[in-house]
Scaffold this active site. Sequence first.
Site, PDB file in Angstrom:
ATOM      1  N   ARG A  16       0.838  -1.192   0.000  1.00 59.46           N
ATOM      2  CA  ARG A  16       0.000   0.000   0.000  1.00 59.46           C
ATOM      3  C   ARG A  16       0.875   1.244   0.000  1.00 59.46           C
ATOM      4  O   ARG A  16       1.829   1.330   0.765  1.00 59.46           O
ATOM      5  CB  ARG A  16      -0.915   0.001   1.220  1.00 59.46           C
ATOM      6  CG  ARG A  16      -2.120   0.909   1.090  1.00 59.46           C
ATOM      7  CD  ARG A  16      -3.070   0.738   2.260  1.00 59.46           C
ATOM      8  NE  ARG A  16      -3.599  -0.617   2.387  1.00 59.46           N
ATOM      9  CZ  ARG A  16      -4.594  -0.942   3.217  1.00 59.46           C
ATOM     10  NH1 ARG A  16      -5.145  -0.023   3.973  1.00 59.46           N
ATOM     11  NH2 ARG A  16      -5.019  -2.184   3.289  1.00 59.46           N
ATOM     12  N   SER A 100      -8.308   0.100   0.299  1.00 58.48           N
ATOM     13  CA  SER A 100      -9.343  -0.003   1.317  1.00 58.48           C
ATOM     14  C   SER A 100      -9.905   1.370   1.673  1.00 58.48           C
ATOM     15  O   SER A 100     -10.498   2.046   0.846  1.00 58.48           O
ATOM     16  CB  SER A 100      -8.788  -0.730   2.542  1.00 58.48           C
ATOM     17  OG  SER A 100      -9.793  -0.952   3.496  1.00 58.48           O
ATOM     18  N   HIS A 101      -9.677   1.805   2.908  1.00 57.17           N
ATOM     19  CA  HIS A 101     -10.252   3.057   3.398  1.00 57.17           C
ATOM     20  C   HIS A 101      -9.309   4.244   3.248  1.00 57.17           C
ATOM     21  O   HIS A 101      -9.671   5.359   3.630  1.00 57.17           O
ATOM     22  CB  HIS A 101     -10.605   2.908   4.878  1.00 57.17           C
ATOM     23  CG  HIS A 101      -9.414   2.596   5.733  1.00 57.17           C
ATOM     24  ND1 HIS A 101      -8.922   1.314   5.865  1.00 57.17           N
ATOM     25  CD2 HIS A 101      -8.592   3.393   6.459  1.00 57.17           C
ATOM     26  CE1 HIS A 101      -7.865   1.341   6.657  1.00 57.17           C
ATOM     27  NE2 HIS A 101      -7.636   2.578   7.032  1.00 57.17           N
ATOM     28  N   LYS A 110      -3.897  -6.527  -2.116  1.00 58.31           N
ATOM     29  CA  LYS A 110      -4.095  -7.595  -1.148  1.00 58.31           C
ATOM     30  C   LYS A 110      -3.937  -8.909  -1.890  1.00 58.31           C
ATOM     31  O   LYS A 110      -4.631  -9.164  -2.881  1.00 58.31           O
ATOM     32  CB  LYS A 110      -5.489  -7.487  -0.513  1.00 58.31           C
ATOM     33  CG  LYS A 110      -5.683  -6.235   0.330  1.00 58.31           C
ATOM     34  CD  LYS A 110      -7.071  -6.194   0.961  1.00 58.31           C
ATOM     35  CE  LYS A 110      -7.233  -4.968   1.840  1.00 58.31           C
ATOM     36  NZ  LYS A 110      -8.584  -4.907   2.478  1.00 58.31           N
ATOM     37  N   ASP A 245     -16.700   0.041   3.980  1.00 61.99           N
ATOM     38  CA  ASP A 245     -15.482   0.795   3.666  1.00 61.99           C
ATOM     39  C   ASP A 245     -15.230   0.735   2.158  1.00 61.99           C
ATOM     40  O   ASP A 245     -16.039   0.216   1.395  1.00 61.99           O
ATOM     41  CB  ASP A 245     -14.287   0.300   4.484  1.00 61.99           C
ATOM     42  CG  ASP A 245     -13.887  -1.137   4.162  1.00 61.99           C
ATOM     43  OD1 ASP A 245     -14.666  -1.860   3.510  1.00 61.99           O
ATOM     44  OD2 ASP A 245     -12.783  -1.548   4.572  1.00 61.99           O
ATOM     45  N   ASP A 247     -13.312  -0.852  -0.029  1.00 61.25           N
ATOM     46  CA  ASP A 247     -13.310  -2.101  -0.793  1.00 61.25           C
ATOM     47  C   ASP A 247     -14.392  -3.058  -0.313  1.00 61.25           C
ATOM     48  O   ASP A 247     -14.452  -4.201  -0.756  1.00 61.25           O
ATOM     49  CB  ASP A 247     -11.936  -2.771  -0.757  1.00 61.25           C
ATOM     50  CG  ASP A 247     -11.452  -3.108   0.648  1.00 61.25           C
ATOM     51  OD1 ASP A 247     -11.900  -2.446   1.608  1.00 61.25           O
ATOM     52  OD2 ASP A 247     -10.614  -4.013   0.795  1.00 61.25           O
ATOM     53  N   ASP A 249     -15.052  -4.789   2.288  1.00 60.76           N
ATOM     54  CA  ASP A 249     -14.837  -6.035   3.020  1.00 60.76           C
ATOM     55  C   ASP A 249     -15.188  -5.882   4.493  1.00 60.76           C
ATOM     56  O   ASP A 249     -15.287  -6.863   5.224  1.00 60.76           O
ATOM     57  CB  ASP A 249     -13.413  -6.566   2.848  1.00 60.76           C
ATOM     58  CG  ASP A 249     -12.350  -5.630   3.396  1.00 60.76           C
ATOM     59  OD1 ASP A 249     -12.651  -4.447   3.669  1.00 60.76           O
ATOM     60  OD2 ASP A 249     -11.184  -6.068   3.543  1.00 60.76           O
ATOM     61  N   ARG A 250     -15.376  -4.629   4.952  1.00 61.40           N
ATOM     62  CA  ARG A 250     -15.796  -4.379   6.334  1.00 61.40           C
ATOM     63  C   ARG A 250     -17.178  -3.746   6.343  1.00 61.40           C
ATOM     64  O   ARG A 250     -17.502  -2.935   5.473  1.00 61.40           O
ATOM     65  CB  ARG A 250     -14.816  -3.454   7.053  1.00 61.40           C
ATOM     66  CG  ARG A 250     -13.466  -4.079   7.325  1.00 61.40           C
ATOM     67  CD  ARG A 250     -12.622  -3.176   8.185  1.00 61.40           C
ATOM     68  NE  ARG A 250     -12.296  -1.928   7.506  1.00 61.40           N
ATOM     69  CZ  ARG A 250     -11.951  -0.809   8.151  1.00 61.40           C
ATOM     70  NH1 ARG A 250     -11.940  -0.766   9.467  1.00 61.40           N
ATOM     71  NH2 ARG A 250     -11.641   0.269   7.456  1.00 61.40           N
ATOM     72  N   HIS A 332     -13.869  -6.573  10.766  1.00 60.59           N
ATOM     73  CA  HIS A 332     -13.573  -7.674   9.853  1.00 60.59           C
ATOM     74  C   HIS A 332     -14.194  -8.939  10.442  1.00 60.59           C
ATOM     75  O   HIS A 332     -13.989  -9.247  11.620  1.00 60.59           O
ATOM     76  CB  HIS A 332     -12.058  -7.882   9.710  1.00 60.59           C
ATOM     77  CG  HIS A 332     -11.392  -6.902   8.809  1.00 60.59           C
ATOM     78  ND1 HIS A 332     -11.480  -6.971   7.435  1.00 60.59           N
ATOM     79  CD2 HIS A 332     -10.607  -5.832   9.077  1.00 60.59           C
ATOM     80  CE1 HIS A 332     -10.784  -5.986   6.898  1.00 60.59           C
ATOM     81  NE2 HIS A 332     -10.247  -5.285   7.867  1.00 60.59           N
TER      82      HIS A 332
END
Length: 456
Positions: A16, A100-101, A110, A245, A247, A249-250, A332
């Site tokens: 990242r 992500s965020h 990832k 978020d 992407d 995933d959360r 998560h």
Amino acid sequence: MAAADLSQIVKAYDIRGVVPDQWDEDLAELFGAAFVQVTGATAVVVGHDMRPSSPGLSGAFAKGAALQGADVTLIGLCSTDQLYYASGKMDLPGAMFTASHNPARYNGIKLCRAGAAPIGQDTGLADIRALVEEWSRTGTAPGPAAAMGGVTKPDTLQDYAHHLLSLVDLEEMRPLKVVVDAGNGMGGLTVPAVFRHLPVTLVPMYFELDGTFPNHEANPLDPANIIDLQARVRAEGADLGLAFDGDADRCFVVDERGEGVPPSAITALVARRELAKRPGGTVIHNLITSWAVPEVVRENGGTPVRTRVGHSFIKEEMARTGAIFGGEHSAHYYFRDFWNADTGMLAALHVLAARGSQPRPLSELVAEYDRYAASGEINSQVEDQAGRTEAVRAAFAGREGVTTDDLDGLTVATPDWWFNLRASNTEPLLRLNVEARDAATMAALRDEVLRLVRTR
């Protein structure tokens, strides 16, 4: 790209950094080649989020992988858990391009092995970094394979949606009104695909895919970023609200009053539901989730297992113990039925099913899981992280009833309270989490530790 720059972008369990300052498409192509070499993959699956730099970076990665002879399945725009679905279903190593965020100027990767198995520093990421450092330092690229891999572009969105829906009993779910804030992230793609099969009146917020995040950062962990959602839930008279978020995933949950539901309470709620399906199962929780989580697991006949913070640690422990479910304070949520990978969407479906199968409002439903007073995570900028941590340890050493452990940072506990102090992997920060049996005790303990941490 100087090799030294990789120390800034290769983190504990992902890649990242700022584009193009810290990495670019040339470097992404090298990462694709290194990924194939380290995993030995003959085929890979690649997806990306809605950030402006994502298509170019993911395309370059795919080129690097194909030049090494690997067939590439490009699934295009997707959430991170949709990429994990593809990796699990196709049994292929995968790469998801997202930060992500993080703000718009960031991007990342990832990575996972076949079956969505995690890749972290000790499970391949350090080897990938070493190869890319060597190639970037010498200005050379790996030689192409005798035959370049092929590229296919399937649509996996509907299959992903149907798989998730098959994992939750929604037969008794009554109609609900639900506000969803996608934060201009990938939830704007995945939520409609999943929710159209549900008895839900959907009130969408910020569903337009826009990696510049024009409305607010796609980080619901920051209370400032769910203010709009909270207000809309109250204005609509909705049963609950969900925030994803960047992407997707959360997933974060807001009750009918517009109040945030702690992720630990969601972990406990989902654990209870999963244990009803698989009595006696093991449930993973990281060491800064609430005491309520292991209590609920034991009350429902399960075995709680405490682990470090971080998705690669959770996934490894899930695999080692055969756990049915795992949850973290950061929202998560991990499921054995989802290749031990994290999926906020599946957690959201559990919340909807739990709320929709009985008449009580969500605030009452989750009250039994929200048992203690918690501080939330508090960050302090500290240059001497080790020194401040040891000062805190010394201040509490020898106090009656105090125990300590070093599983992840410093945890200090008594029968009435606990706190954890952890150093950030990437910034000069100490992260503090405190929980106690009552709010006054929690506040006094929080303030005492912060004085010790912030003393110059």
